[in-house]
Scaffold this motif. Structure first.
Motif, PDB file in Angstrom:
ATOM      1  N   ILE A 112       7.427  11.444   7.741  1.00  0.00           N
ATOM      2  CA  ILE A 112       8.825  11.430   7.307  1.00  0.00           C
ATOM      3  C   ILE A 112       9.189  12.716   6.553  1.00  0.00           C
ATOM      4  O   ILE A 112      10.367  13.045   6.405  1.00  0.00           O
ATOM      5  CB  ILE A 112       9.107  10.159   6.480  1.00  0.00           C
ATOM      6  N   GLY A 113       8.207  13.478   6.091  1.00  0.00           N
ATOM      7  CA  GLY A 113       8.462  14.807   5.556  1.00  0.00           C
ATOM      8  C   GLY A 113       8.856  14.885   4.099  1.00  0.00           C
ATOM      9  O   GLY A 113       9.371  15.898   3.646  1.00  0.00           O
ATOM     10  N   ARG A 114       8.628  13.817   3.348  1.00  0.00           N
ATOM     11  CA  ARG A 114       8.960  13.828   1.919  1.00  0.00           C
ATOM     12  C   ARG A 114       8.141  12.764   1.206  1.00  0.00           C
ATOM     13  O   ARG A 114       7.480  11.930   1.840  1.00  0.00           O
ATOM     14  CB  ARG A 114      10.448  13.525   1.703  1.00  0.00           C
ATOM     15  N   LEU A 115       8.184  12.814  -0.121  1.00  0.00           N
ATOM     16  CA  LEU A 115       7.609  11.738  -0.920  1.00  0.00           C
ATOM     17  C   LEU A 115       8.521  10.517  -0.872  1.00  0.00           C
ATOM     18  O   LEU A 115       9.740  10.642  -0.742  1.00  0.00           O
ATOM     19  CB  LEU A 115       7.450  12.184  -2.381  1.00  0.00           C
ATOM     20  N   GLY A 116       7.929   9.346  -0.982  1.00  0.00           N
ATOM     21  CA  GLY A 116       8.724   8.133  -1.108  1.00  0.00           C
ATOM     22  C   GLY A 116       9.256   7.993  -2.522  1.00  0.00           C
ATOM     23  O   GLY A 116       8.794   8.653  -3.458  1.00  0.00           O
ATOM     24  N   GLY A 147       0.817  -1.211   0.000  1.00  0.00           N
ATOM     25  CA  GLY A 147       0.000   0.000   0.000  1.00  0.00           C
ATOM     26  C   GLY A 147       0.847   1.255   0.000  1.00  0.00           C
ATOM     27  O   GLY A 147       1.200   1.765   1.079  1.00  0.00           O
ATOM     28  N   PRO A 148       1.193   1.781  -1.174  1.00  0.00           N
ATOM     29  CA  PRO A 148       1.991   3.016  -1.206  1.00  0.00           C
ATOM     30  C   PRO A 148       1.194   4.217  -0.718  1.00  0.00           C
ATOM     31  O   PRO A 148      -0.031   4.298  -0.894  1.00  0.00           O
ATOM     32  CB  PRO A 148       2.333   3.175  -2.698  1.00  0.00           C
ATOM     33  N   GLY A 149       1.901   5.148  -0.125  1.00  0.00           N
ATOM     34  CA  GLY A 149       1.368   6.471   0.135  1.00  0.00           C
ATOM     35  C   GLY A 149       1.806   7.396  -0.987  1.00  0.00           C
ATOM     36  O   GLY A 149       1.856   6.989  -2.151  1.00  0.00           O
ATOM     37  N   PRO A 150       2.161   8.639  -0.687  1.00  0.00           N
ATOM     38  CA  PRO A 150       2.591   9.577  -1.735  1.00  0.00           C
ATOM     39  C   PRO A 150       4.009   9.253  -2.212  1.00  0.00           C
ATOM     40  O   PRO A 150       4.971   9.392  -1.459  1.00  0.00           O
ATOM     41  CB  PRO A 150       2.526  10.944  -1.049  1.00  0.00           C
ATOM     42  N   ILE A 151       4.118   8.800  -3.444  1.00  0.00           N
ATOM     43  CA  ILE A 151       5.401   8.391  -4.024  1.00  0.00           C
ATOM     44  C   ILE A 151       5.752   9.352  -5.158  1.00  0.00           C
ATOM     45  O   ILE A 151       4.878   9.847  -5.869  1.00  0.00           O
ATOM     46  CB  ILE A 151       5.321   6.936  -4.543  1.00  0.00           C
ATOM     47  N   ASP A 152       7.021   9.586  -5.333  1.00  0.00           N
ATOM     48  CA  ASP A 152       7.509  10.568  -6.312  1.00  0.00           C
ATOM     49  C   ASP A 152       7.415  10.014  -7.728  1.00  0.00           C
ATOM     50  O   ASP A 152       8.396   9.535  -8.309  1.00  0.00           O
ATOM     51  CB  ASP A 152       8.957  10.931  -5.978  1.00  0.00           C
ATOM     52  N   THR A 153       6.209  10.070  -8.285  1.00  0.00           N
ATOM     53  CA  THR A 153       5.935   9.652  -9.663  1.00  0.00           C
ATOM     54  C   THR A 153       5.077  10.716 -10.331  1.00  0.00           C
ATOM     55  O   THR A 153       4.743  11.738  -9.715  1.00  0.00           O
ATOM     56  CB  THR A 153       5.189   8.301  -9.704  1.00  0.00           C
ATOM     57  N   ALA A 154       4.682  10.442 -11.551  1.00  0.00           N
ATOM     58  CA  ALA A 154       3.839  11.392 -12.293  1.00  0.00           C
ATOM     59  C   ALA A 154       2.529  11.681 -11.572  1.00  0.00           C
ATOM     60  O   ALA A 154       1.956  12.760 -11.715  1.00  0.00           O
ATOM     61  CB  ALA A 154       3.561  10.848 -13.698  1.00  0.00           C
ATOM     62  N   TRP A 155       2.053  10.741 -10.787  1.00  0.00           N
ATOM     63  CA  TRP A 155       0.754  10.894 -10.139  1.00  0.00           C
ATOM     64  C   TRP A 155       0.738  11.978  -9.067  1.00  0.00           C
ATOM     65  O   TRP A 155      -0.315  12.538  -8.768  1.00  0.00           O
ATOM     66  CB  TRP A 155       0.346   9.574  -9.477  1.00  0.00           C
ATOM     67  N   THR A 156       1.872  12.273  -8.463  1.00  0.00           N
ATOM     68  CA  THR A 156       1.897  13.161  -7.297  1.00  0.00           C
ATOM     69  C   THR A 156       2.399  14.567  -7.613  1.00  0.00           C
ATOM     70  O   THR A 156       2.718  15.327  -6.703  1.00  0.00           O
ATOM     71  CB  THR A 156       2.779  12.551  -6.187  1.00  0.00           C
ATOM     72  N   HIS A 157       2.446  14.913  -8.883  1.00  0.00           N
ATOM     73  CA  HIS A 157       2.891  16.255  -9.289  1.00  0.00           C
ATOM     74  C   HIS A 157       1.808  16.921 -10.132  1.00  0.00           C
ATOM     75  O   HIS A 157       1.252  16.301 -11.047  1.00  0.00           O
ATOM     76  CB  HIS A 157       4.194  16.166 -10.077  1.00  0.00           C
ATOM     77  N   ALA A 158       1.539  18.163  -9.812  1.00  0.00           N
ATOM     78  CA  ALA A 158       0.482  18.894 -10.519  1.00  0.00           C
ATOM     79  C   ALA A 158       0.769  19.021 -12.009  1.00  0.00           C
ATOM     80  O   ALA A 158      -0.154  19.080 -12.825  1.00  0.00           O
ATOM     81  CB  ALA A 158       0.315  20.282  -9.901  1.00  0.00           C
ATOM     82  N   GLN A 203      15.837  13.194   3.866  1.00  0.00           N
ATOM     83  CA  GLN A 203      16.827  12.919   2.831  1.00  0.00           C
ATOM     84  C   GLN A 203      16.497  11.605   2.143  1.00  0.00           C
ATOM     85  O   GLN A 203      16.440  10.558   2.777  1.00  0.00           O
ATOM     86  CB  GLN A 203      18.227  12.834   3.446  1.00  0.00           C
ATOM     87  N   GLU A 204      16.277  11.635   0.828  1.00  0.00           N
ATOM     88  CA  GLU A 204      16.000  10.406   0.084  1.00  0.00           C
ATOM     89  C   GLU A 204      17.213   9.484   0.093  1.00  0.00           C
ATOM     90  O   GLU A 204      18.348   9.944  -0.038  1.00  0.00           O
ATOM     91  CB  GLU A 204      15.653  10.716  -1.382  1.00  0.00           C
ATOM     92  N   PRO A 205      17.007   8.178   0.231  1.00  0.00           N
ATOM     93  CA  PRO A 205      18.133   7.247   0.097  1.00  0.00           C
ATOM     94  C   PRO A 205      18.644   7.249  -1.338  1.00  0.00           C
ATOM     95  O   PRO A 205      17.890   7.527  -2.278  1.00  0.00           O
ATOM     96  CB  PRO A 205      17.508   5.890   0.453  1.00  0.00           C
ATOM     97  N   GLU A 206      19.921   6.949  -1.510  1.00  0.00           N
ATOM     98  CA  GLU A 206      20.519   7.025  -2.842  1.00  0.00           C
ATOM     99  C   GLU A 206      19.935   5.989  -3.797  1.00  0.00           C
ATOM    100  O   GLU A 206      19.716   6.264  -4.960  1.00  0.00           O
ATOM    101  CB  GLU A 206      22.039   6.859  -2.744  1.00  0.00           C
ATOM    102  N   GLY A 207      19.695   4.782  -3.352  1.00  0.00           N
ATOM    103  CA  GLY A 207      19.131   3.757  -4.229  1.00  0.00           C
ATOM    104  C   GLY A 207      20.163   3.170  -5.174  1.00  0.00           C
ATOM    105  O   GLY A 207      21.228   3.742  -5.403  1.00  0.00           O
ATOM    106  N   ASP A 208      19.807   2.012  -5.734  1.00  0.00           N
ATOM    107  CA  ASP A 208      20.719   1.277  -6.612  1.00  0.00           C
ATOM    108  C   ASP A 208      20.249   1.209  -8.065  1.00  0.00           C
ATOM    109  O   ASP A 208      21.013   0.807  -8.933  1.00  0.00           O
ATOM    110  CB  ASP A 208      20.869  -0.170  -6.106  1.00  0.00           C
ATOM    111  N   LEU A 209      18.999   1.566  -8.322  1.00  0.00           N
ATOM    112  CA  LEU A 209      18.422   1.330  -9.640  1.00  0.00           C
ATOM    113  C   LEU A 209      18.604   2.517 -10.568  1.00  0.00           C
ATOM    114  O   LEU A 209      18.529   3.677 -10.156  1.00  0.00           O
ATOM    115  CB  LEU A 209      16.929   1.023  -9.510  1.00  0.00           C
ATOM    116  N   ASP A 210      18.801   2.213 -11.849  1.00  0.00           N
ATOM    117  CA  ASP A 210      18.874   3.240 -12.890  1.00  0.00           C
ATOM    118  C   ASP A 210      17.466   3.425 -13.453  1.00  0.00           C
ATOM    119  O   ASP A 210      17.065   2.777 -14.407  1.00  0.00           O
ATOM    120  CB  ASP A 210      19.844   2.793 -13.992  1.00  0.00           C
ATOM    121  N   LEU A 211      16.705   4.319 -12.822  1.00  0.00           N
ATOM    122  CA  LEU A 211      15.304   4.522 -13.208  1.00  0.00           C
ATOM    123  C   LEU A 211      15.198   5.691 -14.184  1.00  0.00           C
ATOM    124  O   LEU A 211      15.646   6.788 -13.894  1.00  0.00           O
ATOM    125  CB  LEU A 211      14.451   4.780 -11.967  1.00  0.00           C
ATOM    126  N   LYS A 212      14.561   5.429 -15.314  1.00  0.00           N
ATOM    127  CA  LYS A 212      14.439   6.430 -16.373  1.00  0.00           C
ATOM    128  C   LYS A 212      12.989   6.849 -16.625  1.00  0.00           C
ATOM    129  O   LYS A 212      12.746   7.795 -17.365  1.00  0.00           O
ATOM    130  CB  LYS A 212      15.026   5.881 -17.678  1.00  0.00           C
TER     131      LYS A 212
END
Length: 287
Positions: A215-219, A185-196, A267-276
């Motif tokens: 946590i004060g930021r988007l996932g 169950g995601p909450g607000p995640i940093d994708t196209a859906w959460t930006h005006a 602070q967002e974690p750096e992550g390992d994936l090359d997401l485009k």
């Protein structure tokens, strides 16, 4: 060290963008062979090619999975290409409109029923005979909205609440066949859906998502993919019928609590994936 999904085969619906892209690449990094499934308009071919170029194994399936024949073809392609199916990730979904119920369009509601619920039902129906053979599992996309209900998102939350209940029914029904079923169950995640600029939310909603999250930021999409990975892996062998919230605490939050979050949490974690393709998800209503 053995990879967590070594020798596993997974279908990821809605795999061409956002959270779906992250799931596909996370699973491939952990040894899974992946079928990246989604609309012809989505970046499914690109994601499959990116996985292959990085040394993984993936193929694309394009089609409207709310059509039963396409759902069957997707499973058939998987078995034809990789010999079996271990994991079904029902990630596909749409978010076409934000509105009061009195103003919410029937077109948007019907569109959500097709792609948030019917696709989940038909893909599960098509995949279960194969998953019973491999003692596999299903993970379905739920939502914060499906847990608590959100103003101007009542209809969307209703479709996600269906997914939660459908998953629980599957979990009880399919245990006799060795198949586990869970939800993320995601909450607000940093994708196209959460930006005006790219989705149906306005600027005020975009801002509120951050300050109402403890946590004060988007996932990030990768943070959600991490939980899908756990539930799909043998590490979750005693987990079935569960909804795992990945929401930064927003389901429990009261008021602008995110403004008080420690800077380390923001602070967002750096992550390992090359997401485009995190911002490629389509929110418009298509015929």
């Amino acid at each position: 060290m053995k990879k967590r999904l070594e020798d596993k085969v997974a279908i990821v619906t809605g795999g061409g963008s956002g959270i779906g892209e992250a799931i596909c690449k996370k699973f491939a990094n952990e040894g899974a062979r992946v079928v990246v499934a989604g609309f012809p308009e989505d970046s499914v071919e690109e994601v499959a090619n990116e996985i292959t170029k990085a040394g993984g194994k993936a193929v694309a399936f394009t089609g409207d999975l709310s059509v039963e024949a396409n759902a069957r073809k997707c499973v058939e392609l998987t078995v034809q290409e990789f010999g079996k199916l271990d994991i079904l990730i029902n990630n596909a979904g749409v978010f076409p409109e934000v509105n009061l119920v009195t103003d919410y369009t029937e077109e948007a509601f019907d569109y959500m029923l097709r792609h948030n619920n019917k696709t989940t039902f038909l893909m599960s129906k098509a995949a279960l005979p194969e998953l019973q053979k491999t003692k596999g599992n299903i993970v379905i996309a739920g939502s914060e909205a499906g847990m608590v209900g959100i103003p101007q998102n009542a209809a969307y939350g209703g479709t996600k609440a269906f997914n939660h209940a459908f998953m629980r029914g599957l979990a009880v029904e399919q245990a006799q066949f060795g198949v586990r079923c869970n939800c993320v169950g995601p909450g607000p995640i940093d994708t196209a859906w959460t930006h005006a600029s790219t989705g149906p939310m306005d600027k005020e909603m975009e801002k509120t998502n951050k300050i109402a999250t403890p946590i004060g930021r988007l996932g990030t999409p990768e943070e959600v993919a991490n939980v899908y990975l756990f539930l799909a892996s043998a590490e979750a062998s005693y987990v079935t019928g569960a909804v795992y919230m990945v929401d930064g605490g927003i389901t429990l939050g009261k008021g602008p609590i995110g403004e008080k979050a420690d800077s380390s949490m923001k602070q967002e974690p750096e992550g390992d994936l090359d997401l485009k393709h995190s911002m490629d998800g389509h929110t418009s209503i298509r015929e």
